[in-house]
Design a protein around this motif. Structure first.
Motif, PDB file in Angstrom:
ATOM      1  N   ALA A   1     -29.768  40.939  75.232  1.00 22.43           N
ATOM      2  CA  ALA A   1     -28.406  41.011  74.683  1.00 22.43           C
ATOM      3  C   ALA A   1     -28.452  41.178  73.170  1.00 22.43           C
ATOM      4  CB  ALA A   1     -27.607  39.771  75.070  1.00 22.43           C
ATOM      5  N   GLN A   2     -29.316  40.431  72.489  1.00 23.13           N
ATOM      6  CA  GLN A   2     -29.419  40.540  71.033  1.00 23.13           C
ATOM      7  C   GLN A   2     -29.943  41.909  70.617  1.00 23.13           C
ATOM      8  OE1 GLN A   2     -28.270  38.269  68.623  1.00 23.13           O
ATOM      9  NE2 GLN A   2     -28.558  40.179  67.498  1.00 23.13           N
TER      10      GLN A   2
ATOM     11  N   SER B   1     -17.182  45.108  75.466  1.00 16.72           N
ATOM     12  CA  SER B   1     -17.287  46.480  74.957  1.00 16.72           C
ATOM     13  C   SER B   1     -16.336  47.366  75.746  1.00 16.72           C
ATOM     14  CB  SER B   1     -18.722  46.999  75.063  1.00 16.72           C
ATOM     15  OG  SER B   1     -19.166  47.017  76.388  1.00 16.72           O
TER      16      SER B   1
ATOM     17  N   ALA C   1     -29.629  44.638  72.299  1.00 16.68           N
ATOM     18  CA  ALA C   1     -28.565  45.613  72.594  1.00 16.68           C
ATOM     19  C   ALA C   1     -27.554  45.659  71.454  1.00 16.68           C
ATOM     20  CB  ALA C   1     -27.874  45.260  73.914  1.00 16.68           C
ATOM     21  N   VAL C   2     -27.184  44.505  70.933  1.00 14.94           N
ATOM     22  CA  VAL C   2     -26.252  44.455  69.796  1.00 14.94           C
ATOM     23  C   VAL C   2     -26.891  45.116  68.581  1.00 14.94           C
ATOM     24  CG1 VAL C   2     -25.084  42.903  68.179  1.00 14.94           C
ATOM     25  CG2 VAL C   2     -25.005  42.432  70.640  1.00 14.94           C
TER      26      VAL C   2
ATOM     27  N   LEU D   1     -23.555  39.403  76.651  1.00 17.72           N
ATOM     28  CA  LEU D   1     -23.174  40.621  75.936  1.00 17.72           C
ATOM     29  C   LEU D   1     -21.749  40.499  75.407  1.00 17.72           C
ATOM     30  CD1 LEU D   1     -24.636  43.301  78.355  1.00 17.72           C
ATOM     31  CD2 LEU D   1     -25.355  42.928  75.987  1.00 17.72           C
TER      32      LEU D   1
ATOM     33  N   CYS E   1     -26.198  49.456  71.638  1.00 18.78           N
ATOM     34  CA  CYS E   1     -26.139  50.007  72.999  1.00 18.78           C
ATOM     35  C   CYS E   1     -25.610  48.987  74.003  1.00 18.78           C
ATOM     36  CB  CYS E   1     -27.494  50.563  73.421  1.00 18.78           C
ATOM     37  SG  CYS E   1     -28.843  49.397  73.414  1.00 18.78           S
ATOM     38  N   GLU E   2     -24.703  48.132  73.544  1.00 21.02           N
ATOM     39  CA  GLU E   2     -24.133  47.117  74.431  1.00 21.02           C
ATOM     40  C   GLU E   2     -23.456  47.753  75.647  1.00 21.02           C
ATOM     41  OE1 GLU E   2     -23.689  47.502  71.032  1.00 21.02           O
ATOM     42  OE2 GLU E   2     -22.436  45.847  70.389  1.00 21.02           O
ATOM     43  N   GLN E   3     -22.745  48.868  75.432  1.00 22.27           N
ATOM     44  CA  GLN E   3     -22.050  49.528  76.543  1.00 22.27           C
ATOM     45  C   GLN E   3     -23.032  49.965  77.625  1.00 22.27           C
ATOM     46  OE1 GLN E   3     -20.143  52.589  73.998  1.00 22.27           O
ATOM     47  NE2 GLN E   3     -18.342  52.213  75.265  1.00 22.27           N
TER      48      GLN E   3
ATOM     49  N   ARG F   1     -24.620  46.905  79.314  1.00 23.65           N
ATOM     50  CA  ARG F   1     -23.604  46.278  80.171  1.00 23.65           C
ATOM     51  C   ARG F   1     -23.434  47.071  81.471  1.00 23.65           C
ATOM     52  NH1 ARG F   1     -19.826  42.669  80.236  1.00 23.65           N
ATOM     53  NH2 ARG F   1     -20.048  42.081  78.057  1.00 23.65           N
TER      54      ARG F   1
END
Length: 184
Positions: free
Chosen positions: A101-102, A140, A104-105, A137, A109-111, A114
């Motif tokens: 998750a970290q 988003s 991704a932030v 996450l 690319c969080e979307q 997710r």
């Protein structure tokens, strides 16, 4: 030749990728090197040929989680193959949902992460990994339809296992080399 980035395809602003830079510093230059490294780490579903490439980078230099997010970063040129292999690495045994998750932030690319985690819950509803990742996450926006591969591309679905009985879809994860008879 594809020149559009995943960020452009998603309709977001792209930025440089810290993980792509780290991968390059470790000797993985370009998308094919990232794919080869993932295959060397057990993503045999995407092996083209008979022998997997050798792992070139230690897990200490680039973890499986970092490799997954380097494959999924919006800074990459758009390539559904990178996303599929990245999804496989995202679900690798031993990955930590909080670290993913970290990352991704950090990568923006969080979307994407997710959407892959939502597919993971669809196929593995009892797996704490996917649920925890989704909880960690940040919210988003929904992805534009048709940008990511269909969720069925992240699983292996056997054919008929009996009369009118389909086999259960199984999330694709990196396999251990020794399970396939390789000494690596």
């Amino acid at each position: 030749m594809q020149t559009e980035t995943l960020a452009q395809k998603l309709g977001t602003r792209g930025h440089g990728s810290r993980l792509l830079l780290k991968a390059q510093q470790a000797g993985l230059h370009g998308p094919q090197a990232l794919l080869d490294e993932a295959i060397a780490r057990g993503c045999f579903h995407y092996l083209q040929g008979r022998t997997p490439p050798l792992q070139r980078v230690s897990l200490e230099a680039l973890s499986n989680m970092e490799l997954a997010l380097a494959l999924l970063t919006p800074a990459n040129l758009y390539d559904p193959w990178l996303i599929r292999v990245g999804a496989m690495m995202q679900g690798a045994e031993g990955n930590d949902p909080a670290q993913i998750a970290q990352l991704a932030v950090d990568e923006g690319c969080e979307q994407v992460v997710r959407a892959i985690a939502e597919a993971g819950v669809r196929y593995e509803p009892d797996a704490a990994f996917w649920k925890t990742l989704l909880d960690l996450l940040p919210p988003s926006l929904a992805l534009k339809p048709g940008v990511l591969p269909h969720h069925s591309r992240y699983v292996s679905t056997p054919g008929l296992t009996g009369p009118r009985t389909r086999g259960k879809a199984v999330w694709l994860r990196p396999a251990k080399l020794k399970a396939f008879g390789y000494a690596g």
